[in-house]
Structures are given as C-alpha cells and as structure tokens.
Motif scaffolding. Sequence first.
Motif, PDB file in Angstrom:
ATOM      1  N   LYS A  55       3.143  -1.433   3.846  1.00 31.10           N
ATOM      2  CA  LYS A  55       4.231  -0.757   3.146  1.00 31.10           C
ATOM      3  C   LYS A  55       4.815  -1.654   2.054  1.00 31.10           C
ATOM      4  O   LYS A  55       5.520  -1.182   1.169  1.00 31.10           O
ATOM      5  CB  LYS A  55       5.312  -0.328   4.138  1.00 31.10           C
ATOM      6  CG  LYS A  55       4.824   0.774   5.053  1.00 31.10           C
ATOM      7  CD  LYS A  55       5.846   1.139   6.089  1.00 31.10           C
ATOM      8  CE  LYS A  55       5.218   2.167   7.027  1.00 31.10           C
ATOM      9  NZ  LYS A  55       5.930   2.306   8.261  1.00 31.10           N
ATOM     10  N   GLU A  75      -7.876   4.766   3.591  1.00 34.20           N
ATOM     11  CA  GLU A  75      -6.661   5.568   3.449  1.00 34.20           C
ATOM     12  C   GLU A  75      -6.120   5.988   4.817  1.00 34.20           C
ATOM     13  O   GLU A  75      -4.913   6.004   5.031  1.00 34.20           O
ATOM     14  CB  GLU A  75      -6.938   6.791   2.570  1.00 34.20           C
ATOM     15  CG  GLU A  75      -7.165   6.419   1.125  1.00 34.20           C
ATOM     16  CD  GLU A  75      -7.671   7.562   0.259  1.00 34.20           C
ATOM     17  OE1 GLU A  75      -7.444   7.496  -0.959  1.00 34.20           O
ATOM     18  OE2 GLU A  75      -8.309   8.497   0.794  1.00 34.20           O
ATOM     19  N   THR A  76      -7.008   6.304   5.739  1.00 33.99           N
ATOM     20  CA  THR A  76      -6.580   6.680   7.097  1.00 33.99           C
ATOM     21  C   THR A  76      -5.953   5.490   7.813  1.00 33.99           C
ATOM     22  O   THR A  76      -4.924   5.629   8.471  1.00 33.99           O
ATOM     23  CB  THR A  76      -7.783   7.215   7.910  1.00 33.99           C
ATOM     24  OG1 THR A  76      -8.307   8.364   7.235  1.00 33.99           O
ATOM     25  CG2 THR A  76      -7.380   7.583   9.320  1.00 33.99           C
ATOM     26  N   ASN A  79      -2.471   4.663   6.327  1.00 36.39           N
ATOM     27  CA  ASN A  79      -1.608   5.736   6.831  1.00 36.39           C
ATOM     28  C   ASN A  79      -0.197   5.737   6.238  1.00 36.39           C
ATOM     29  O   ASN A  79       0.784   5.821   6.960  1.00 36.39           O
ATOM     30  CB  ASN A  79      -1.546   5.674   8.358  1.00 36.39           C
ATOM     31  CG  ASN A  79      -0.915   6.927   8.941  1.00 36.39           C
ATOM     32  OD1 ASN A  79      -0.967   7.981   8.320  1.00 36.39           O
ATOM     33  ND2 ASN A  79      -0.329   6.802  10.107  1.00 36.39           N
ATOM     34  N   ASN A  80      -0.103   5.581   4.918  1.00 33.71           N
ATOM     35  CA  ASN A  80       1.191   5.771   4.274  1.00 33.71           C
ATOM     36  C   ASN A  80       0.978   6.289   2.857  1.00 33.71           C
ATOM     37  O   ASN A  80      -0.033   6.030   2.230  1.00 33.71           O
ATOM     38  CB  ASN A  80       2.061   4.506   4.318  1.00 33.71           C
ATOM     39  CG  ASN A  80       1.638   3.435   3.352  1.00 33.71           C
ATOM     40  OD1 ASN A  80       1.661   3.639   2.144  1.00 33.71           O
ATOM     41  ND2 ASN A  80       1.252   2.278   3.863  1.00 33.71           N
ATOM     42  N   LYS A  81       1.937   7.034   2.381  1.00 33.36           N
ATOM     43  CA  LYS A  81       1.816   7.667   1.065  1.00 33.36           C
ATOM     44  C   LYS A  81       2.161   6.710  -0.072  1.00 33.36           C
ATOM     45  O   LYS A  81       1.818   6.941  -1.201  1.00 33.36           O
ATOM     46  CB  LYS A  81       2.736   8.887   0.997  1.00 33.36           C
ATOM     47  CG  LYS A  81       2.486   9.903   2.077  1.00 33.36           C
ATOM     48  CD  LYS A  81       1.787  11.095   1.530  1.00 33.36           C
ATOM     49  CE  LYS A  81       1.691  12.189   2.568  1.00 33.36           C
ATOM     50  NZ  LYS A  81       0.401  12.449   3.038  1.00 33.36           N
ATOM     51  N   LYS A  82       2.842   5.611   0.243  1.00 29.08           N
ATOM     52  CA  LYS A  82       3.290   4.677  -0.779  1.00 29.08           C
ATOM     53  C   LYS A  82       2.135   3.832  -1.323  1.00 29.08           C
ATOM     54  O   LYS A  82       2.064   3.558  -2.515  1.00 29.08           O
ATOM     55  CB  LYS A  82       4.377   3.761  -0.200  1.00 29.08           C
ATOM     56  CG  LYS A  82       4.914   2.756  -1.189  1.00 29.08           C
ATOM     57  CD  LYS A  82       5.928   1.823  -0.552  1.00 29.08           C
ATOM     58  CE  LYS A  82       6.281   0.722  -1.505  1.00 29.08           C
ATOM     59  NZ  LYS A  82       5.734  -0.558  -1.152  1.00 29.08           N
ATOM     60  N   THR A  83       1.246   3.394  -0.467  1.00 25.39           N
ATOM     61  CA  THR A  83       0.145   2.513  -0.870  1.00 25.39           C
ATOM     62  C   THR A  83      -1.042   3.351  -1.346  1.00 25.39           C
ATOM     63  O   THR A  83      -1.606   4.120  -0.585  1.00 25.39           O
ATOM     64  CB  THR A  83      -0.287   1.610   0.296  1.00 25.39           C
ATOM     65  OG1 THR A  83       0.862   0.937   0.810  1.00 25.39           O
ATOM     66  CG2 THR A  83      -1.310   0.584  -0.151  1.00 25.39           C
ATOM     67  N   LYS A  84      -1.399   3.195  -2.608  1.00 28.70           N
ATOM     68  CA  LYS A  84      -2.515   3.939  -3.197  1.00 28.70           C
ATOM     69  C   LYS A  84      -3.788   3.086  -3.128  1.00 28.70           C
ATOM     70  O   LYS A  84      -3.741   1.883  -3.334  1.00 28.70           O
ATOM     71  CB  LYS A  84      -2.231   4.282  -4.657  1.00 28.70           C
ATOM     72  CG  LYS A  84      -0.952   5.063  -4.876  1.00 28.70           C
ATOM     73  CD  LYS A  84      -1.054   6.448  -4.317  1.00 28.70           C
ATOM     74  CE  LYS A  84       0.221   7.218  -4.578  1.00 28.70           C
ATOM     75  NZ  LYS A  84       0.591   8.096  -3.534  1.00 28.70           N
TER      76      LYS A  84
END
Length: 137
Positions: A55, A75-76, A79-84
């Motif tokens: 994060k 990506e799995t 598991n967070n939307k912030k880290t691309k």
Amino acid sequence: GEKLNKLIDKLNPNIKIELLAADKLVRLIENENFSINQEEVNKYLEELLKPYDLKEYSHIILGCTHFPIVKKNIETIINNKKTKVIDGNEGIGKNLFRKIQGKKQDKLKLHIITTEKSTAFEKRVKEILGDIDYRFI
C-alpha cells in the motif's frame, strides 16, 4: 541494468524505489513443458512480496518480458486498487507496429522456426503475442 540505473538517477530522489530480482519467476515461466504451475507461481510471489507493505507503493513495474504472463497473478497477490502493475508490452507493440507500418501488410505474418514441434510451445507463443498469423516451421 545500466539503463535502469540511469533512469532511476533521473527520478525524483524522494520516490521510494525497490529493485527485486525474481530469477525463480523466470524459471517458473520458462520451464521445459511450457505450462505454468499457478500455485507455485503464487506461492513464490507471496514470499517475494511479503516483506513489503504494498500500500506504500504506487506502482510495480514488470522489468522482464516474461512477467506479463503472470501479471494477473501479481495483481491478485497485491490485492489493492492503489498499486498499479505496469508492463512494457504495449510500448513494445507500438514500436513494432511503427517499424512494420511502411511494409504495406494487411496483417502481420510471423514465421517461427523451432527444432521440434510442440503444441505447448505454440500455445505459449499465441498467449504472449496474441492475434498474429502464425506459421511454425
């Protein structure tokens, strides 16, 4: 390595950058039967990334042409939307397109020469390169 270090030197010194070697991931992708053991890949990724609070990172950049094959796994795991998760495949594809644009071809044809016919290898090539007219020799 040298190109990467020059790029890092140009970046803002306040940016937090961690370089992780993932040699085992390359071996898991590039195995002799061309099939990826998803469970083993996920276990390795979890171990590799465990020491980091993801994060705190805005991006993970995949620095190897093999890694987009397991991008969804990464990506799995994060598991967070912030880290691309970023890979260079789009840029590589655009550069290739620019180079062949003047060839006046309706569709790119790719000839792959191998020492032995392998359905698994053909499947992996199609997985990586997408919709291209293939001919394995």
